[in-house]
Enzyme design. Structure first.
Site, PDB file in Angstrom:
ATOM      1  N   GLY A  33       0.850  -1.163  -0.107  1.00  0.00           N
ATOM      2  CA  GLY A  33       0.073   0.063  -0.089  1.00  0.00           C
ATOM      3  C   GLY A  33       0.821   1.177   0.080  1.00  0.00           C
ATOM      4  O   GLY A  33       0.483   2.288  -0.623  1.00  0.00           O
ATOM      5  N   GLU A  74       1.625   6.020   7.410  1.00  0.00           N
ATOM      6  CA  GLU A  74       3.261   6.130   6.886  1.00  0.00           C
ATOM      7  C   GLU A  74       3.918   7.371   7.728  1.00  0.00           C
ATOM      8  O   GLU A  74       5.134   7.272   7.890  1.00  0.00           O
ATOM      9  CB  GLU A  74       3.176   6.175   5.570  1.00  0.00           C
ATOM     10  CG  GLU A  74       2.669   5.097   4.707  1.00  0.00           C
ATOM     11  CD  GLU A  74       2.947   3.803   5.123  1.00  0.00           C
ATOM     12  OE1 GLU A  74       4.008   3.628   5.698  1.00  0.00           O
ATOM     13  OE2 GLU A  74       2.041   2.711   5.258  1.00  0.00           O
TER      14      GLU A  74
END
Length: 896
Positions: free
Chosen positions: A283, A320
């Site tokens: 992802g 992230e």
């Protein structure tokens, strides 16, 4: 999210950690490397077929290591050009090298500089690991062990080094040259070449290294940190798609501010960059200062992205970014500690999304995902602890257990300790371990130190596989005004674990009186109870609540306070009572979902016996009541109206599963509810119509979710494609358009209306890959045996490619995991299609192939005919002698 050496024997074997040999690696064999690498200088001269990589490593033998200890570095498919130490080129007899390792003897006593030159071919790298060239973009993916595909190195997370990077490329082909850290120089070279130099002052492991060379567009912004520093923000995307990155940029800025406010974490470089690519195994990847994203989690506009896409972008951007501290500044000592960075960061991104949107709705979505993905994993042949004790291929442990169960474990620490102590423990973790490579034990010790508590039984959650079950019996004695709960915890055996230890399970509860108000007992005995939590630590607890004037209705596992199942034979009327009166919306949803699940299991049995299912009117009424209750936010009502998925019902049945009977039972209940409340749902469909410009915010997204939920009921009850076709034609955004297309394709797939809508969608979006992924997935998940023919046909579509992981997931992945009736055909043709796809993809991209194969994890729960066909397909894969370690590991564990 990455989304995702050191063992016993000879010194060479201890220092190199290779997972492509089929060897089993064990946690207890961990040892540090014999040499450290304080500084890493890298030079890349990019070429599609012959990229030159030069590394200059400043190294030192660790204290206590013998002087004759050789240095062994990991590699994979490398062409070695030269090796030098302190400027002197080594002769062939001074080292031993092959494509997978480099071993050097007779090393200097003090600090020395090792220089290695290798040649690689990015265009030939179809595994999308290491440095590869796809869609004209040079890109790296180094987690978990991709760095060794560029140069020989200690490719393991506990080797921290300060990186400086120089990239050279043809300016016309790659005008943008990026790497980790801060930009320190750039300029032109002869013959149309140019260069860029980057330096990252923060020591990091090799898996966090990143490089991008490309011709891309960019949007920029800035963020001022809580200490007043200005950070340059950049998102790079394909030219022409810059406007589609606006929401990602907004999500990034909100993430940065939230992490400062909630956890006191400030960003530490001068620049933060995101690059969106379309060919990516994961992802996204949290490389220090240079995040590489699957463009699915960056690009969005109302015409091509659904509300779920917007929410996914928000969550993954946050995830992230949060890795900058929980994963980068503090990293893992070894890959066995993967859940330390991933589970903790998932918890953080869940909390962020809950604060941005509806906390209850977000929590329900988390619980649904956990039950749909992690519970089956925990109950099948691929079960493993959140911190595994052994593995053959680390890429196969980027699992729901590591991510989602890992998050639930962190949540239990927060529940047990309370908000203040949990924050204090996190502060100590950041202070104590900044710049380190740590373990689960290091993490837990911080909370023990700030709380003064022994948390070893809670820590056991990390070390034990399986989903615990709580068996509960309740008895109320009116004369004594006493409620007694008998609670027993157990956990079934999992692969390699026949005996289970007792866990600390925080069980949130409430007692409700006949009028729907919450009851507070005068005393509780038999267990430690605090702030609405029963702390279960023994195998059996006899819990007595005193001062209960009338028979109460217990609500257990409120907020889903622990990742467990509960066996509590509660009266149906009590469950429906909770569905009407529970103030904890997660438990309110769960109560209705539980009643529906039980009814659907009974209906499934009726269908298998050729009977017609009968559904209790009170259950049907409960769905109608929630739909009309305007005190509840639309997003919650949409979730509550969504019946248990077919996979959820199959999981509860457990064995001898017949997917066709489950599908028919679920459809029957849907038609019953839709017919009973047709006028109510029609009214909602009208009053919830979108007005004004599109917004991805929670409130309008919730209204669209409820509107599309009632549309599905109306279509099921009416048996006509006219209403969803009108909805499709009137849609002003992708959320409504794809919802209508799904209803048309899944309920009326052979109708002229469905075929017309599919053709229209293809024409509208044939040049938009992310929208076409939806088109493929909608058709792949259409129920029934005919889906297989469709999937086979779509493999020849001009937009399909076996080389693109997104497209594979949209077609083959969606078919095998999202189409229980189509995939689980009695003739086994669905299993055979998956087997053939896995074998084909494994030749070039083992990571993607092995993840596709996990769709077979629950094959043993099927009825006999399907089970036999599934085993045959798995055996076909296992018999292939050229399997990668990734796929062989999964197929052998799945077969058992």
């Amino acid at each position: 999210m990455a989304c995702r050496d050191f063992f016993g024997g000879t010194i060479e074997k201890r220092e190199i950690m290779r997972t492509d040999t089929g060897k089993t690696f064990r946690l207890e064999d961990y040892r540090p490397t014999d040499y450290s690498i304080s500084r890493t200088h890298l030079k890349f001269r990019l070429d599609p077929n012959a990229t030159i990589v030069k590394s200059r490593l400043t190294m030192l033998r660790r204290a206590g290591i013998a002087q004759d200890a050789p240095l062994t570095l990991a590699g994979e498919d490398l062409k070695l050009v030269s090796v030098a130490i302190d400027g002197a080129k080594l002769g062939d007899n001074a080292y031993r090298a092959d494509s997978d390792s480099l071993t050097i003897h007779d090393l200097p006593d003090g600090e020395f500089v090792l220089e290695i030159e290798t040649e690689i071919s990015p265009s030939a790298n179809k595994a999308l690991s290491g440095l590869y060239l796809a869609e004209g973009i040079y890109c790296t993916q180094c987690e978990a062990e991709g760095f060794r595909r560029m140069t020989y190195f200690y490719d393991r997370p506990d080797v921290l080094s300060v990186y400086s990077v120089r990239i050279e490329a043809m300016q016309k082909a790659a005008p943008i040259l990026l790497a980790n850290g801060n930009s320190i120089a750039s300029g032109k070279l002869a013959n149309g070449w140019h260069f860029a130099e980057w330096h990252d002052p923060h020591p990091k492991p090799s898996y966090l290294f990143a490089l991008v060379g490309a011709d891309l567009g960019m949007i920029g912004d800035a963020f001022v940190t809580m200490s007043g520093r200005k950070v340059d923000l950049r998102i790079y995307v394909e030219h022409g798609k810059e406007r589609m990155a606006d929401y990602a940029m907004d999500s990034l800025k909100r993430s940065m501010r939230w992490d400062e406010t909630r956890f006191g974490r400030e960003y530490d470089l001068d620049i933060f960059m995101i690059v969106a690519v379309s060919s990516f195994n994961m992802g996204a990847m949290e490389n220090k200062g240079l995040n590489v994203f699957n463009d699915k989690y960056v690009l969005a506009d109302p015409e091509t992205a659904t509300d779920a896409d917007y929410a996914g972008i928000e969550a993954v951007i946050a995830h992230e970014y949060f890795h900058n501290w929980t994963g980068n500044r503090i990293t893992c000592r070894d890959w066995f500690q993967l859940c330390l960075k991933e589970g903790l960061t998932v918890y953080r991104d869940h909390e962020f999304s809950a604060d941005q949107r509806s906390r209850a709705v977000k929590r329900i979505a988390e619980v649904r995902g956990l039950k749909a993905n992690q519970f089956p994993e925990d109950q099948g042949p691929l079960a493993h602890p959140a911190r595994p004790r052994k593995y053959r291929e680390i890429n196969n442990f980027y699992t729901s257990t590591v991510y989602e169960k890992g998050s639930e474990i962190v949540r239990m620490f927060a529940t047990v300790l309370g908000k203040a102590l949990f924050r204090k423990g996190m502060d100590l973790y950041f202070e104590r371990h900044d710049g380190g490579a740590v373990t689960i034990e290091d993490f837990v010790k911080c909370f023990e130190d700030v709380s003064g508590q022994d948390l070893s039984q809670l820590e056991q959650w990390y070390h034990q596989a399986g989903t615990p079950n709580l068996t509960v019996n309740a008895a109320y004695d009116r004369p004594s005004r006493r409620l007694t709960l008998e609670v027993e915890q157990s956990c079934k055996a999992t692969p390699g674990e026949s005996r289970k230890k007792l866990l600390h399970i925080p069980l949130a509860y409430a007692l409700f009186g006949p009028d729907g108000s919450q009851i507070s007992p005068s005393a509780i005995s038999g267990v430690m109870a605090q702030d609405g939590i029963l702390h279960l630590r023994k195998k059996h607890h006899r819990i007595v609540f005193e001062g209960i004037k009338a028979r109460p209705v217990p609500s257990l596992l409120r907020g889903f306070s622990a990742p467990v199942t509960v066996s509590f034979e509660q009266r149906t009327e009590d469950q429906l009572f909770l569905a009407r009166h529970e103030t904890d919306l997660v438990s309110r949803w769960q109560a209705l979902n539980d009643v529906a699940t039980i009814a659907l299991i009974e209906a499934t049995k009726s269908r298998r016996g050729n009977g017609n299912p009968a559904f209790h009117s009170d259950l049907v009424t409960a769905f109608g009541e929630i739909a009309q209750d305007e005190r509840l936010e639309p997003a919650f009502r949409a979730l509550a109206l969504t019946l248990p998925q077919e996979g959820d019902i199959a999981r509860e049945i457990g064995s001898n599963v017949d997917p066709d009977a489950i599908h028919e039972a679920r459809l029957a209940l849907q038609q019953k509810i839709g017919a009973t409340f047709a006028s109510v749902f029609a009214g909602l469909l009208s009053t919830l119509a979108d007005g004004g410009p599109f917004s991805p915010d929670a409130a309008p997204a919730g209204r669209r979710a409820l509107r599309n939920a009632v549309l599905d009921y109306l279509a099921a009850a009416a048996g006509s494609a006219d209403l969803p076709l009108a909805h499709y034609n009137q849609a002003s955004n992708m959320t409504d358009r794809i919802a209508a297309l799904t209803i048309l394709t899944h309920r009326f797939g052979s109708s002229a209306q469905a075929l017309s809508a599919l053709a229209d969608f293809e024409h509208r979006f044939e040049l938009t890959p992310l929208a076409m992924d939806k088109w493929f997935a909608v058709q792949a998940t259409a129920p029934g045996e005919g889906a297989l023919k469709t999937v086979v046909s779509l493999q020849t579509h001009r937009a399909f490619s076996f080389d693109n992981p997104n497209r594979l997931r949209a077609l083959i992945g969606a078919f095998s995991t999202g189409n229980p009736t189509g995939f689980n055909r009695k003739d086994g043709a669905g299993y055979l299609l998956l087997a053939e796809t896995v074998l084909r993809v494994d030749r070039q991209n083992p990571q993607t192939a092995s993840r596709l194969l996990t769709a077979m994890r629950s094959w043993r729960s099927l009825e006999t005919m399907r089970k036999t066909k599934a085993r045959e397909a798995l055996s076909k894969i296992a018999q292939d002698k050229s399997l990668s370690t990734d796929v062989r590991d999964i197929v052998e564990r799945t077969l058992g």
